[in-house]
Design a protein around this motif. Sequence first.
Motif, short mmCIF file in Angstrom:
data_model
loop_
_atom_site.label_atom_id
_atom_site.label_comp_id
_atom_site.label_asym_id
_atom_site.label_seq_id
_atom_site.Cartn_x
_atom_site.Cartn_y
_atom_site.Cartn_z
N SER A 116 54.95 -29.94 49.27
CA SER A 116 54.62 -30.06 47.85
C SER A 116 54.09 -31.45 47.52
O SER A 116 53.11 -31.59 46.77
N TYR A 117 54.73 -32.48 48.09
CA TYR A 117 54.29 -33.84 47.79
C TYR A 117 52.90 -34.11 48.39
O TYR A 117 52.04 -34.73 47.73
N VAL A 118 52.68 -33.64 49.61
CA VAL A 118 51.37 -33.86 50.24
C VAL A 118 50.28 -33.19 49.41
O VAL A 118 49.22 -33.78 49.15
N ARG A 119 50.53 -31.97 48.95
CA ARG A 119 49.53 -31.26 48.13
C ARG A 119 49.26 -32.00 46.82
O ARG A 119 48.14 -32.03 46.33
N SER A 120 50.32 -32.62 46.27
CA SER A 120 50.14 -33.32 44.99
C SER A 120 49.22 -34.53 45.13
O SER A 120 48.56 -34.93 44.15
N THR A 121 49.13 -35.12 46.31
CA THR A 121 48.24 -36.27 46.52
C THR A 121 46.79 -35.84 46.70
O THR A 121 45.90 -36.69 46.73
N MET A 122 46.54 -34.52 46.82
CA MET A 122 45.18 -34.01 47.03
C MET A 122 44.75 -33.08 45.90
O MET A 122 43.80 -32.31 46.05
N SER A 123 45.45 -33.14 44.78
CA SER A 123 45.21 -32.18 43.71
C SER A 123 43.84 -32.35 43.05
O SER A 123 43.35 -31.44 42.37
N HIS A 124 43.18 -33.50 43.24
CA HIS A 124 41.88 -33.72 42.61
C HIS A 124 40.73 -33.08 43.39
O HIS A 124 39.59 -33.08 42.93
N TYR A 125 41.04 -32.52 44.57
CA TYR A 125 40.02 -31.77 45.31
C TYR A 125 40.07 -30.30 44.89
O TYR A 125 41.13 -29.76 44.59
N HIS A 126 38.90 -29.65 44.92
CA HIS A 126 38.87 -28.23 44.59
C HIS A 126 39.40 -27.37 45.73
O HIS A 126 40.07 -26.36 45.50
N THR A 127 39.09 -27.74 46.95
CA THR A 127 39.63 -27.03 48.11
C THR A 127 40.07 -28.06 49.14
O THR A 127 39.49 -29.16 49.26
N VAL A 128 41.12 -27.72 49.87
CA VAL A 128 41.62 -28.58 50.95
C VAL A 128 41.93 -27.70 52.15
O VAL A 128 42.65 -26.70 52.04
N THR A 129 41.35 -28.08 53.28
CA THR A 129 41.62 -27.37 54.54
C THR A 129 42.26 -28.35 55.52
O THR A 129 41.65 -29.37 55.87
N TYR A 130 43.49 -28.04 55.92
CA TYR A 130 44.19 -28.94 56.83
C TYR A 130 43.60 -28.84 58.23
O TYR A 130 43.34 -27.75 58.74
N GLN A 131 43.41 -30.00 58.84
CA GLN A 131 42.98 -30.06 60.23
C GLN A 131 44.16 -30.40 61.15
O GLN A 131 44.24 -29.90 62.26
N SER A 132 45.05 -31.24 60.64
CA SER A 132 46.27 -31.55 61.40
C SER A 132 47.31 -32.11 60.43
O SER A 132 46.97 -32.73 59.41
N LYS A 133 48.58 -31.82 60.73
CA LYS A 133 49.68 -32.37 59.92
C LYS A 133 50.85 -32.64 60.86
O LYS A 133 51.39 -31.73 61.47
N ASP A 134 51.20 -33.91 60.97
CA ASP A 134 52.31 -34.32 61.84
C ASP A 134 53.44 -34.85 60.97
O ASP A 134 53.25 -35.79 60.18
N VAL A 135 54.61 -34.26 61.12
CA VAL A 135 55.79 -34.67 60.34
C VAL A 135 56.90 -35.06 61.31
O VAL A 135 57.30 -34.28 62.17
N ASP A 136 57.38 -36.28 61.18
CA ASP A 136 58.49 -36.77 62.00
C ASP A 136 59.64 -37.12 61.06
O ASP A 136 59.61 -38.14 60.37
N THR A 137 60.66 -36.26 61.02
CA THR A 137 61.81 -36.46 60.15
C THR A 137 63.02 -36.87 60.97
O THR A 137 63.42 -36.15 61.89
N THR A 138 63.59 -38.00 60.64
CA THR A 138 64.76 -38.51 61.36
C THR A 138 65.91 -38.74 60.38
O THR A 138 65.71 -38.85 59.18
N SER A 139 67.10 -38.81 60.93
CA SER A 139 68.30 -39.02 60.11
C SER A 139 68.65 -40.51 60.07
O SER A 139 68.83 -41.14 61.12
N ARG A 140 68.73 -41.05 58.86
CA ARG A 140 69.17 -42.43 58.69
C ARG A 140 70.70 -42.51 58.67
O ARG A 140 71.30 -43.47 59.13
N LYS A 141 71.32 -41.48 58.11
CA LYS A 141 72.78 -41.44 58.00
C LYS A 141 73.21 -40.01 57.77
O LYS A 141 72.52 -39.24 57.11
#
Length: 343
Positions: free
Chosen positions: A249-274
């Motif tokens: 949802s957050y990633v899409r919100s940063t691209m809301s000013h485009y009419h269409t968005v096609t993802y080519q790659s998305k890398d997510v690295d989530t780690t635990s701080r605590k």
Amino acid sequence: MAVLDYKCPNCGGEMAFDSASGMLSCGSCGRKDNIEQSSDAPNPSVFAHGEAKEYQCNSCGAVIVTEPETTATMCSFCNSSVVLIDRMAGGFAPAKVIPFAISKAEAQKAFQKWCKNGRLTPGAFMKANRIKGVTGLYVPFWLYDLHSDVEVRAHGTKVRSYTRGDYMYTETQHFDVYRDIVLDYVKVPVDASEKMNDELMDKLEPFPYDQLKNFKTPYLAGFIAEKYNFDDRQLMPRAQHKVDGYIDSYVRSTMSHYHTVTYQSKDVDTTSRKAEHVLLPVWMFHYDYNRKKYTFAMNGQTGKVVGRPPISLGKMTLWFSGIFLASLISVKILSAAMGGGFW
């Protein structure tokens, strides 16, 4: 094995945690002790790690048989509250606890009101006393502080239409989109009990984490408590999955000013701080209706109720018929207003 109960210094009566005052209260003489100012019981030096199943009640001497995961319970003979402190020590000791804010009587009243408000539940669902059991349960959770590094490459377009003279033009601009995002999430809850239904526990959220207190065993007096079956490493994939939707949802919100968005790659690295082991308050309701058993859960702080009550086929038919009739009347009114006919 080590068993801890709480006796009133005044009269020797049973003391239990009182959700209204937030104190340890005597049911006989009314004495109340401030838990935060009391010295908690020391942890024993030898821990059973949940293997022992038999304990002896300090009040009546009866043998208390429990499941390996149980850390606080009630004596079935004298109804005394007991805390099995050897099962909560070492790695099994919670860091914090949210105490119950809703009493058993308040929970039952709120649950009955919730059931009666069901539009499609059978009329007889709450006309008889069908509650077979109400249990105040401290459920073990892991609270994660998570850090996500997100890198996205996409193709975006912006479309503009305009007229010039007798012609209409459509202009499409193409963009290479790149996002390098850092996201942090705090206190992401995941229940750690094998017995609890994950869907029910997820729907009970959110809990008021500003009510978290340093763990002391008197908070458990008068309730059932469980220790965790899964450690924080085992449940980390569930924690990551819970924040996936927020990340998208957050990633899409940063691209809301485009009419269409096609993802080519998305890398997510989530780690635990605590990750903290905490106990959260849940009222469990076991309900019997029409020879079927239903289980409901209530957030012991907010009063939120979750579960699936039975559905009345008669009420459901009437409800859909009402919607159809209302739609039909609306269409006829609209048609008449426009000067047309509708049959």
